[in-house]
Motif scaffolding. Structure first.
Motif, PDB file in Angstrom:
ATOM      1  N   LEU A  11       0.994  -1.064   0.237  1.00  0.00           N
ATOM      2  CA  LEU A  11       0.224   0.572  -0.143  1.00  0.00           C
ATOM      3  C   LEU A  11       1.014   1.144   0.410  1.00  0.00           C
ATOM      4  O   LEU A  11       0.978   2.365  -0.883  1.00  0.00           O
ATOM      5  N   ILE A  12       1.513   1.642   1.179  1.00  0.00           N
ATOM      6  CA  ILE A  12       2.940   2.942   1.407  1.00  0.00           C
ATOM      7  C   ILE A  12       3.626   3.155   0.182  1.00  0.00           C
ATOM      8  O   ILE A  12       3.837   3.590  -0.861  1.00  0.00           O
ATOM      9  N   GLY A  13       4.341   1.619  -0.964  1.00  0.00           N
ATOM     10  CA  GLY A  13       5.776   1.850  -1.163  1.00  0.00           C
ATOM     11  C   GLY A  13       5.155   2.047  -3.214  1.00  0.00           C
ATOM     12  O   GLY A  13       5.162   3.055  -3.599  1.00  0.00           O
ATOM     13  N   THR A  14       3.993   1.537  -3.128  1.00  0.00           N
ATOM     14  CA  THR A  14       2.979   1.538  -4.314  1.00  0.00           C
ATOM     15  C   THR A  14       2.153   3.208  -4.523  1.00  0.00           C
ATOM     16  O   THR A  14       2.120   4.121  -5.567  1.00  0.00           O
ATOM     17  N   SER A  15       1.403   3.154  -3.723  1.00  0.00           N
ATOM     18  CA  SER A  15       1.208   4.950  -3.401  1.00  0.00           C
ATOM     19  C   SER A  15       1.859   6.018  -3.565  1.00  0.00           C
ATOM     20  O   SER A  15       1.560   7.113  -3.634  1.00  0.00           O
ATOM     21  N   ALA A  16       3.353   5.632  -2.655  1.00  0.00           N
ATOM     22  CA  ALA A  16       4.809   6.964  -2.740  1.00  0.00           C
ATOM     23  C   ALA A  16       4.892   6.490  -4.843  1.00  0.00           C
ATOM     24  O   ALA A  16       5.033   7.671  -5.077  1.00  0.00           O
ATOM     25  N   ALA A  17       5.347   5.403  -4.840  1.00  0.00           N
ATOM     26  CA  ALA A  17       5.338   4.957  -7.012  1.00  0.00           C
ATOM     27  C   ALA A  17       4.501   6.147  -7.585  1.00  0.00           C
ATOM     28  O   ALA A  17       4.722   6.610  -7.923  1.00  0.00           O
ATOM     29  N   LEU A  18       2.835   5.611  -7.414  1.00  0.00           N
ATOM     30  CA  LEU A  18       2.220   6.753  -7.722  1.00  0.00           C
ATOM     31  C   LEU A  18       2.325   8.616  -7.856  1.00  0.00           C
ATOM     32  O   LEU A  18       2.442   8.750  -8.926  1.00  0.00           O
ATOM     33  N   ALA A  19       2.521   8.434  -6.573  1.00  0.00           N
ATOM     34  CA  ALA A  19       2.839  10.119  -6.345  1.00  0.00           C
ATOM     35  C   ALA A  19       3.898  10.554  -6.615  1.00  0.00           C
ATOM     36  O   ALA A  19       4.183  11.698  -7.824  1.00  0.00           O
ATOM     37  N   LEU A  20       4.681   9.608  -7.178  1.00  0.00           N
ATOM     38  CA  LEU A  20       6.120  10.694  -8.291  1.00  0.00           C
ATOM     39  C   LEU A  20       6.346  10.121  -9.451  1.00  0.00           C
ATOM     40  O   LEU A  20       6.601  10.988 -10.118  1.00  0.00           O
ATOM     41  N   ALA A  21       5.445   8.830  -9.463  1.00  0.00           N
ATOM     42  CA  ALA A  21       5.357   9.018 -11.259  1.00  0.00           C
ATOM     43  C   ALA A  21       4.447   9.784 -11.886  1.00  0.00           C
ATOM     44  O   ALA A  21       4.591  10.332 -13.137  1.00  0.00           O
ATOM     45  N   ALA A  22       3.024  10.901 -11.293  1.00  0.00           N
ATOM     46  CA  ALA A  22       3.023  11.737 -11.633  1.00  0.00           C
ATOM     47  C   ALA A  22       3.161  12.996 -11.562  1.00  0.00           C
ATOM     48  O   ALA A  22       2.992  14.125 -12.362  1.00  0.00           O
ATOM     49  N   ARG A  23       4.590  13.056 -11.386  1.00  0.00           N
ATOM     50  CA  ARG A  23       4.957  13.767 -11.091  1.00  0.00           C
ATOM     51  C   ARG A  23       6.282  14.079 -12.439  1.00  0.00           C
ATOM     52  O   ARG A  23       7.477  15.261 -12.124  1.00  0.00           O
ATOM     53  N   GLY A  24       6.394  12.825 -12.396  1.00  0.00           N
ATOM     54  CA  GLY A  24       7.675  12.644 -13.792  1.00  0.00           C
ATOM     55  C   GLY A  24       8.850  12.121 -13.009  1.00  0.00           C
ATOM     56  O   GLY A  24       9.687  12.085 -13.682  1.00  0.00           O
ATOM     57  N   VAL A  25       8.727  11.475 -12.126  1.00  0.00           N
ATOM     58  CA  VAL A  25      10.016  10.840 -11.277  1.00  0.00           C
ATOM     59  C   VAL A  25      10.046   9.705 -12.095  1.00  0.00           C
ATOM     60  O   VAL A  25       8.640   8.904 -12.152  1.00  0.00           O
ATOM     61  N   VAL A  26      11.278   9.366 -12.500  1.00  0.00           N
ATOM     62  CA  VAL A  26      11.159   7.833 -13.337  1.00  0.00           C
ATOM     63  C   VAL A  26      11.399   6.283 -12.039  1.00  0.00           C
ATOM     64  O   VAL A  26      12.223   7.104 -11.034  1.00  0.00           O
ATOM     65  N   GLY A  44       0.693   2.246 -13.330  1.00  0.00           N
ATOM     66  CA  GLY A  44       1.422   2.957 -13.004  1.00  0.00           C
ATOM     67  C   GLY A  44       1.737   4.132 -12.624  1.00  0.00           C
ATOM     68  O   GLY A  44       2.479   4.701 -12.242  1.00  0.00           O
ATOM     69  N   ALA A  45       2.769   3.467 -11.456  1.00  0.00           N
ATOM     70  CA  ALA A  45       3.680   3.309 -10.388  1.00  0.00           C
ATOM     71  C   ALA A  45       4.680   3.228 -10.830  1.00  0.00           C
ATOM     72  O   ALA A  45       5.777   3.796  -9.939  1.00  0.00           O
ATOM     73  N   GLY A  46       4.776   3.038 -12.228  1.00  0.00           N
ATOM     74  CA  GLY A  46       6.539   2.694 -12.521  1.00  0.00           C
ATOM     75  C   GLY A  46       7.007   1.265 -13.067  1.00  0.00           C
ATOM     76  O   GLY A  46       5.769   0.522 -13.728  1.00  0.00           O
ATOM     77  N   THR A  47       8.308   1.120 -13.024  1.00  0.00           N
ATOM     78  CA  THR A  47       8.318  -0.068 -14.186  1.00  0.00           C
ATOM     79  C   THR A  47       9.013  -0.882 -13.069  1.00  0.00           C
ATOM     80  O   THR A  47      10.024  -0.910 -11.943  1.00  0.00           O
ATOM     81  N   ASP A  48       9.124  -2.478 -13.622  1.00  0.00           N
ATOM     82  CA  ASP A  48       9.094  -3.717 -12.533  1.00  0.00           C
ATOM     83  C   ASP A  48      10.554  -3.508 -12.829  1.00  0.00           C
ATOM     84  O   ASP A  48      11.299  -4.958 -12.885  1.00  0.00           O
ATOM     85  N   GLU A 152      11.738  16.717  -1.093  1.00  0.00           N
ATOM     86  CA  GLU A 152      11.551  16.517  -1.611  1.00  0.00           C
ATOM     87  C   GLU A 152      10.606  14.930  -2.141  1.00  0.00           C
ATOM     88  O   GLU A 152       9.622  15.431  -3.156  1.00  0.00           O
ATOM     89  N   LEU A 153      10.974  14.101  -2.248  1.00  0.00           N
ATOM     90  CA  LEU A 153       9.633  12.958  -2.103  1.00  0.00           C
ATOM     91  C   LEU A 153       8.117  13.518  -1.162  1.00  0.00           C
ATOM     92  O   LEU A 153       7.067  13.225  -1.784  1.00  0.00           O
ATOM     93  N   VAL A 154       8.421  14.404   0.175  1.00  0.00           N
ATOM     94  CA  VAL A 154       7.221  14.436   0.484  1.00  0.00           C
ATOM     95  C   VAL A 154       6.485  15.262   0.043  1.00  0.00           C
ATOM     96  O   VAL A 154       5.236  15.464   0.030  1.00  0.00           O
ATOM     97  N   SER A 155       6.996  16.222  -1.112  1.00  0.00           N
ATOM     98  CA  SER A 155       7.008  17.023  -1.301  1.00  0.00           C
ATOM     99  C   SER A 155       5.828  16.864  -2.795  1.00  0.00           C
ATOM    100  O   SER A 155       4.230  17.518  -3.183  1.00  0.00           O
ATOM    101  N   HIS A 156       6.776  15.682  -3.744  1.00  0.00           N
ATOM    102  CA  HIS A 156       5.648  15.266  -4.660  1.00  0.00           C
ATOM    103  C   HIS A 156       4.621  14.187  -3.667  1.00  0.00           C
ATOM    104  O   HIS A 156       3.521  14.012  -4.933  1.00  0.00           O
TER     105      HIS A 156
END
Length: 361
Positions: A11-26, A44-48, A152-156
């Motif tokens: 839950l937590i890892g994927t939610s953080a990944a979704l937020a980062l990916a939505a802001r252009g982070v690979v 859409g959380a990133g690439t495996d 920066e993570l917290v901001s994203h």
């Protein structure tokens, strides 16, 4: 931050990944269960796929019992410039890393104060942390660049950074999260073998108290195993209050008027202290608690009813601060309680009546 590696796609890892990916982070995703990482990637959380070289930030979203070992492995492999974890306990993992002799200048412990009763990547959302506190526990050894990456993570994630000492954090979450979860579970356990006729009377109060008891027991065993001392201390205090409350209730059964008076005083004191503690709970977006009034609307249990109510409230220019839904026992109907500013009550009430809604006084 341009690249990140999320280790643990629950839950937590994927939610953080979704937020980062939505802001252009690979974002690169990995998990001990490759299927979970593939699921997170499909959302859409990133690439495996593994990164070709070190990423800017590695985010370890493993259970507390496995955080130190997972971090140690990642740090020894040099997978990132900075490392952080999002476990709900902070003192223990850091001490384990210190015992392993690792250089912790590139590491910072963090804890987003947000979650759901459901777990796994399918429960994740990119806005899970929005407006929620995200605790950072830097030390004098923490490199400034790593602290900035964490911020920066917290901001994203649109969370609110809160800096704390690791052990102070663990005592705090024992009070506001870990102990309440066990109390909720103990209350919910009373329902396991209760008469069906009693359970059918459950209303919003029991739903509120037992909501968090629906969480995954395995996850909570990991959490509590990492923070048992502070939680046990708090439960000992609760136990003492329970003993006094039981004695007060027994006194209320007495035929002696003086004892009944003592019992009433004891119960009154418990309720007073509860009031005093409850008003300290932060309100919306962490601000000071505010008093709202309720506009209660009777609805049929049909699709689209809530959407219509919110749309009608919006047309009336009224902001709904909070909402509760109470379903009628044995009927396809319910009561929606809309919490609004006191001055908005007559405006909303008139608007909803005009649009055909039935309000309960």
């Amino acid at each position: 931050m341009r690249t990140a590696l999320v280790i643990g796609t629950g839950l937590i890892g994927t939610s953080a990944a979704l937020a980062l990916a939505a802001r252009g982070v690979v974002v690169h995703l990995t998990d001990h269960d490759p299927e979970q990482a593939r699921t997170a990637a499909a959302l859409g959380a990133g690439t495996d796929e593994a990164p070709e070289g070190p990423v800017d930030l590695a985010i370890v979203a493993a259970p507390p019992a496995h955080v130190a070992a997972t971090l140690a492995d990642a740090m020894r492999r040099g997978v990132a410039r900075g490392y952080l974890d999002v476990a709900s306990v902070k003192g223990g993992p850091r001490r384990e890393l210190e015992a392993l002799g690792l250089d912790l200048t590139s590491y910072i412990g963090t804890h987003p104060m947000s979650g759901r009763e459901k777990s796994g990547p399918l429960a994740a959302t990119g806005d899970l942390f929005e407006g929620r506190p995200w605790v950072l526990t830097p030390t004098r050894d923490t490199d400034t660049e790593v602290l900035n990456l964490a911020l920066e993570l917290v901001s994203h994630c649109r969370a609110v950074p809160v800096v704390m000492d690791a052990d102070a954090h663990d005592r705090a979450v024992a009070l506001v999260s870990h102990m309440p979860h066990l109390v909720s579970s103990m209350v919910a356990a009373r329902l396991e073998h209760a008469e069906e006729s009693a359970v059918r009377l459950c209303g919003q109060g029991i739903r509120d108290v037992t909501r968090i008891a629906a969480s995954d027991p395995r996850m909570w065993i990991d959490i509590l195993s990492a923070n048992p001392g502070p939680v046990a201390d708090l439960l000992a205090d609760v136990s003492a209050d329970l003993d006094e409350t039981v004695q007060a209730l027994r006194a209320l059964q007495s035929s002696d008027e003086a004892k009944r008076g003592e019992g009433a005083t004891g119960i009154g004191e418990v309720l007073r202290r509860g009031n005093a503690g409850q008003v300290r709970v932060p309100g919306k977006h962490g601000s000071a608690p505010r008093t709202y009034e309720v506009v209660a609307v009777l609805i049929d249990d049909q699709p689209g009813q809530l959407a219509r109510i919110f749309a009608d409230a919006g047309m009336a220019g009224v902001n709904i601060e909070d909402v509760r839904i109470e379903h009628a026992t044995g009927q396809q109907a319910g009561l929606v309680q809309l919490m609004v500013e006191p001055k908005a009550v007559p405006v909303l009430g008139a608007a909803l009546r005009e649009r055909g809604w039935a309000l309960r006084q």
